[in-house]
Design a protein around this motif. Sequence first.
Motif, short mmCIF file in Angstrom:
data_model
loop_
_atom_site.label_atom_id
_atom_site.label_comp_id
_atom_site.label_asym_id
_atom_site.label_seq_id
_atom_site.Cartn_x
_atom_site.Cartn_y
_atom_site.Cartn_z
N ILE A 46 0.62 -1.22 -0.10
CA ILE A 46 0.04 0.16 0.06
C ILE A 46 0.96 1.15 -0.09
O ILE A 46 0.52 2.24 -0.74
CB ILE A 46 -0.94 0.16 1.18
CG1 ILE A 46 -2.00 0.97 1.06
CG2 ILE A 46 -0.14 0.15 2.42
CD1 ILE A 46 -3.14 0.89 2.09
N PHE A 47 2.14 1.20 0.53
CA PHE A 47 2.99 2.42 0.43
C PHE A 47 3.82 2.44 -0.74
O PHE A 47 4.47 3.41 -0.88
CB PHE A 47 3.81 2.27 1.80
CG PHE A 47 3.10 2.19 2.96
CD1 PHE A 47 2.48 3.32 3.44
CD2 PHE A 47 3.18 1.08 3.77
CE1 PHE A 47 1.70 3.09 4.75
CE2 PHE A 47 2.41 0.83 5.08
CZ PHE A 47 1.59 2.15 5.55
N SER A 48 3.73 1.49 -1.55
CA SER A 48 4.89 1.42 -2.78
C SER A 48 4.21 1.13 -4.05
O SER A 48 4.41 1.81 -5.12
CB SER A 48 5.89 0.55 -2.43
OG SER A 48 5.50 -0.88 -2.26
N ILE A 49 3.07 0.22 -4.10
CA ILE A 49 2.59 -0.18 -5.41
C ILE A 49 1.82 0.73 -6.41
O ILE A 49 2.15 0.97 -7.72
CB ILE A 49 1.74 -1.45 -5.01
CG1 ILE A 49 1.72 -2.22 -6.43
CG2 ILE A 49 0.54 -0.95 -4.80
CD1 ILE A 49 0.89 -3.60 -6.30
N ALA A 50 1.28 1.72 -5.64
CA ALA A 50 0.66 2.87 -6.38
C ALA A 50 1.56 3.69 -6.93
O ALA A 50 1.54 4.07 -7.98
CB ALA A 50 -0.01 3.83 -5.39
N GLY A 51 2.66 4.01 -6.22
CA GLY A 51 3.67 4.93 -6.94
C GLY A 51 4.43 4.24 -7.98
O GLY A 51 4.94 4.76 -9.03
N GLN A 52 4.94 2.90 -7.83
CA GLN A 52 5.51 2.20 -8.82
C GLN A 52 4.88 1.82 -9.99
O GLN A 52 5.35 2.37 -11.02
CB GLN A 52 5.91 0.85 -8.31
CG GLN A 52 6.92 1.07 -7.00
CD GLN A 52 7.06 -0.34 -6.32
OE1 GLN A 52 6.46 -1.51 -6.62
NE2 GLN A 52 7.88 -0.58 -5.29
N GLN A 53 3.41 1.65 -10.05
CA GLN A 53 2.64 1.55 -11.27
C GLN A 53 2.45 2.73 -11.88
O GLN A 53 2.26 2.82 -12.80
CB GLN A 53 1.36 0.86 -10.94
CG GLN A 53 1.68 -0.47 -10.41
CD GLN A 53 2.54 -1.62 -11.41
OE1 GLN A 53 2.11 -1.29 -12.61
NE2 GLN A 53 3.38 -2.30 -10.85
N ALA A 54 2.35 3.97 -11.21
CA ALA A 54 2.05 5.15 -11.70
C ALA A 54 3.35 5.71 -12.54
O ALA A 54 3.08 6.20 -13.77
CB ALA A 54 1.73 6.28 -10.63
N ALA A 55 4.34 5.31 -12.02
CA ALA A 55 5.66 5.79 -12.52
C ALA A 55 5.78 5.05 -13.98
O ALA A 55 6.43 5.58 -14.80
CB ALA A 55 6.81 5.65 -11.82
N THR A 56 5.65 3.52 -13.98
CA THR A 56 6.08 2.78 -14.89
C THR A 56 5.17 2.22 -15.84
O THR A 56 5.38 1.74 -16.99
CB THR A 56 6.78 1.61 -14.54
OG1 THR A 56 5.86 0.82 -13.50
CG2 THR A 56 8.05 2.05 -13.48
N ALA A 57 3.78 2.43 -15.63
CA ALA A 57 2.67 1.81 -16.50
C ALA A 57 1.62 2.52 -16.69
O ALA A 57 0.88 2.67 -17.86
CB ALA A 57 2.35 0.48 -15.75
#
Length: 489
Positions: A46-57
């Motif tokens: 919850i603290f990382s997956i939103a940012g990771q997917q927003a940045a890459t996909a």
Amino acid sequence: MSTILRRLPPSEATGLRTGARHSLAELYRPADLVVLGLGVTIGAGIFSIAGQQAATAAGPGVILSFMIAGIACLLACLCYAELSSTMPTSGSAYTFTYVIFGEVWAWIIGCALILELQFAAAVVARAWGLIAVGAITNLGVRVPDPQLVADILVLVILVLLTGIVALGARVGLRALWIMVSAKLLAIGAVIVVGLPHLDAANFGELYVAPKTLTTSPATVLEVLVGESSAFGWFGIFSAASAIAFAYIGFDVVATAAEETVNAPRAVPKGMIRSLVIATVIYIAVALVMVGMVSYTKISVEAPLTSAFRAAGVNWMAHVIDVGALLGLTTVILVLIVGQTRVLFSMARDGLIPRGLAAVSRRYHTPSRVTLVIGLVAIVLAEFVPVLTLQELVVIGALFAFAFVAAGVIVMRRRMPHLERGFRVPLSPLVPALSLLATLWLMVNLRVLTWAYFVLWMAFGLLVYLVYGRRHSLPRPARPVEPVRGRHRR
């Protein structure tokens, strides 16, 4: 063929043949099941997956990705709710499949659940170790050998949580309530502190123009269309498949059915409520993440922490570290509980050694199989690069979701007389939509993941033909010895 396709009668699945329904003490109430669901669905992701997917996909469209993944999982959850209300047993999708489709298919689903739960426990434990080392470093403590320290911490957390589960469900439940409450406070702090720092300009348009990538197609869908791309609708749906990893786990609530008071009604309520709450929380954190910093400037390694630091709120890094560690701890704990109950059911049916179905007289839990699961998790987390294989957790869960959705349709036709504590609305439309949504998420997984999955299933089928088929229980079996001194809360 008649042997491997034989179906387990519903009356035997609920314990009239083996005494299974009364071999585990009733413990959970509806509120406990919600905590169980939140304990496994809300982790460090919850603290990382939103940012990771927003940045890459997906860009700001990651909010839509969370909604899509949440809806797909909610459809599956409704299907699980009906079947678990009809057959409240520890086996969850494994037992449902045994009753509806037959023994060999039940074994296959059992293999998928083992892949989901056992690999997930190892993946999350490894992530826990890395985050713990990062948290220590953020406190200003120098870690001379981060890899060695992480290995030691992984061993410690798995031994500790395996011991808690083996000592009794009541001990684990109390610990779970405390840790889930604490991590929800950490998540609440992220939302409340982050809201004043939102900038509407960071949201822009949820839809970002697609970008063709030069890399070779990685997912099944990319192979079918002949190219790889990010952002646009393709990226939004691709991110939804990755985000499904965050939601997966609600199905573990169904494995607690034998230990739940008034399970036919309590389990569906607990499962659905926990998933709805988790979905709302995930979307709220995604809004904060995307609103605090432009998706083009998000740090993939530590998206939420870097966003707060950019806003000048450095102390939130420690809150996020604590929340992540608590989140992962509860996930590991509930995964071990769920895996224990699935293997307990398979052993009770004779498909794996029946000795694993032994219930401790002292602790009232299947402690023997719990220790085996903990040992396997330690070996995987310490010696296998599990973080590169986390999609295997997703495909194992989605495969079970597909059978559960199909099972609702088939069971309505074959066994309409069975009493159901919950009925999927608009059936067969909703189960059919669940099946289609699950298949869509599956084709967005990598080809390599599918290859590993096929190999695992082939190995599992070989084990069934060599052992399971010869030792399963086609005839009345000895009752499981009841637990002495069982208690109700």
